[in-house]
Each structure stands twice: as C-alpha cells, then as structure tokens.
Design a protein around this motif. Structure first.
Motif, short mmCIF file in Angstrom:
data_model
loop_
_atom_site.label_atom_id
_atom_site.label_comp_id
_atom_site.label_asym_id
_atom_site.label_seq_id
_atom_site.Cartn_x
_atom_site.Cartn_y
_atom_site.Cartn_z
N UNK A 63 11.55 -0.46 2.06
CA UNK A 63 11.70 -0.08 0.66
C UNK A 63 10.93 -0.88 -0.34
N UNK A 64 11.44 -2.32 -0.26
CA UNK A 64 10.79 -3.16 -0.90
C UNK A 64 9.20 -3.45 -0.94
N UNK A 80 3.06 -0.71 -4.05
CA UNK A 80 2.50 0.07 -5.32
C UNK A 80 2.36 -0.66 -6.63
N UNK A 81 3.14 -1.78 -6.79
CA UNK A 81 2.93 -2.60 -7.69
C UNK A 81 1.41 -3.30 -7.60
N UNK A 82 1.12 -4.01 -6.66
CA UNK A 82 -0.03 -4.49 -6.33
C UNK A 82 -1.25 -3.73 -6.47
N UNK A 111 12.87 8.40 -5.77
CA UNK A 111 12.16 7.06 -5.36
C UNK A 111 10.81 7.22 -6.22
N UNK A 112 9.86 8.29 -6.35
CA UNK A 112 8.54 8.42 -6.88
C UNK A 112 8.99 8.06 -8.42
N UNK A 113 10.02 8.56 -8.95
CA UNK A 113 10.40 8.31 -10.42
C UNK A 113 10.63 6.81 -10.75
N UNK A 114 11.30 6.38 -9.72
CA UNK A 114 11.67 4.75 -9.63
C UNK A 114 10.34 4.03 -9.61
N UNK A 115 9.43 4.31 -8.62
CA UNK A 115 8.20 3.50 -8.69
C UNK A 115 7.53 3.56 -9.98
#
Length: 177
Positions: free
Chosen positions: A28-29, A35-37, A75-79
């Motif tokens: 997950x991390x 995603x961040x990168x 999950x998608x909302x979290x990202x």
C-alpha cells in the motif's frame, strides 16, 4: 505515465528514488509513494527530499490507521484528497507531523467526519485570521507563523490541517470576477 522531468536531467532524482525504495516491502505504501512521485509538480520533483516525502506519506498513513474514519475513506479518495502534501501553488513547508500532533488529540473523539471538520475549522480560525496579503501564497507554516492570510491561504491551512487527520478535502474556489 511520463514524468515531467526525466530522471537523467533531474539532480534530485536520487532523493526521489530513495523515497520510493523506502516502501518496497509494503504494497500500500509503495503504491502511495508511486502515486505521489507520478503527480509531483516539477518544482517539487527538483527540490523535495526523501525525508520530506517520507514524513508526508508516513503521517498520512498514521492518520488512516489511527483516526476513527481513516479506513472508511476509499483508497482512491485517500490518494487524491488525503495524501497530497500541498493544496495549490503554495511553497512546500513540512507541516503534516506538526499538524497531526496538534489535531489528532482534538479530533480522535469526534463522532463523525463532519464534526471533525468543524473542529479543524475552529482550530484553523483560532490560528490564522483573514487579512489581505501579497498575491503570492504562503506555505502552511508561514501562515501559522504570521497568524493571518488571505482567503486562499486560510483555505491552504484548512486543507493541510484536515488532511493531517485523514479527512479527505480538496480545493474548490470561485475565480476572481
């Protein structure tokens, strides 16, 4: 997804790789780091350290694990609406750890996400009042240090504070008429 700055041309590429490798053992991390990168603005790709990215990601997951609503956020909302390290074009200033430590004890007993958002809003209003400033956005810590900001800056503070305790938020503004 093609990156905005190719790694060969980025003097900060080693920091970005080091950040991504920190999470190789946690699926997950690892997905969140990627995603961040993949979504870092060019200025952040050139300047953010692995430690700054690490603090942001680790505290986003700490909020997801420890706040009552954390795991209910899809999950998608979290990202898209919890994980990001800034709201707009404000300069990045490390803030998530400080905001989590301040706000988690205040919000953990909230009966709902809506109640927690109200508590976050009250906390922000006590620390930064509206006042017209320059046309440049301040970073979260600069807003708190000044104790004021214009409308976008108070919005930046609120978004950062809400995200710090795992509340999904996004910027929604009306253009200047």
């Amino acid at each position: 997804t093609p990156l905005s700055i190719n790694d060969a041309a980025n003097p900060n590429a080693g920091e970005l790789r080091a950040f991504e490798l920190m999470y190789a053992e946690d699926a997950d991390k690892s997905l969140a780091a990627r995603f961040l990168l993949d979504n870092l603005p060019p200025a952040d790709r050139l300047s953010m350290s692995a430690a700054e990215l690490n603090e942001n990601l680790d505290y986003a997951f700490l909020a997801r694990e420890s706040m009552p609503w954390g795991k209910t956020v899809p999950w998608d909302t979290f990202l898209h609406y919890v994980l990001p390290h800034r709201a707009s074009q404000e300069p990045f200033e490390a803030h998530r750890a400080m905001l989590f430590k301040e706000l988690a004890p205040l919000c953990v007993g909230a009966g709902s996400m809506e109640e927690a958002l109200g508590l976050v809003g009250e906390w922000c209003a006590q620390r930064a009042q509206y006042r017209p400033t320059s046309r440049r956005d301040l970073g979260v810590m600069s807003i708190l240090d000044a104790g004021y900001g214009r409308c976008e800056e108070t919005n930046i503070l609120f978004l950062a504070a809400a995200r710090a305790v795992g509340l999904p938020v996004r910027q929604a503004m009306v253009p200047w008429w």
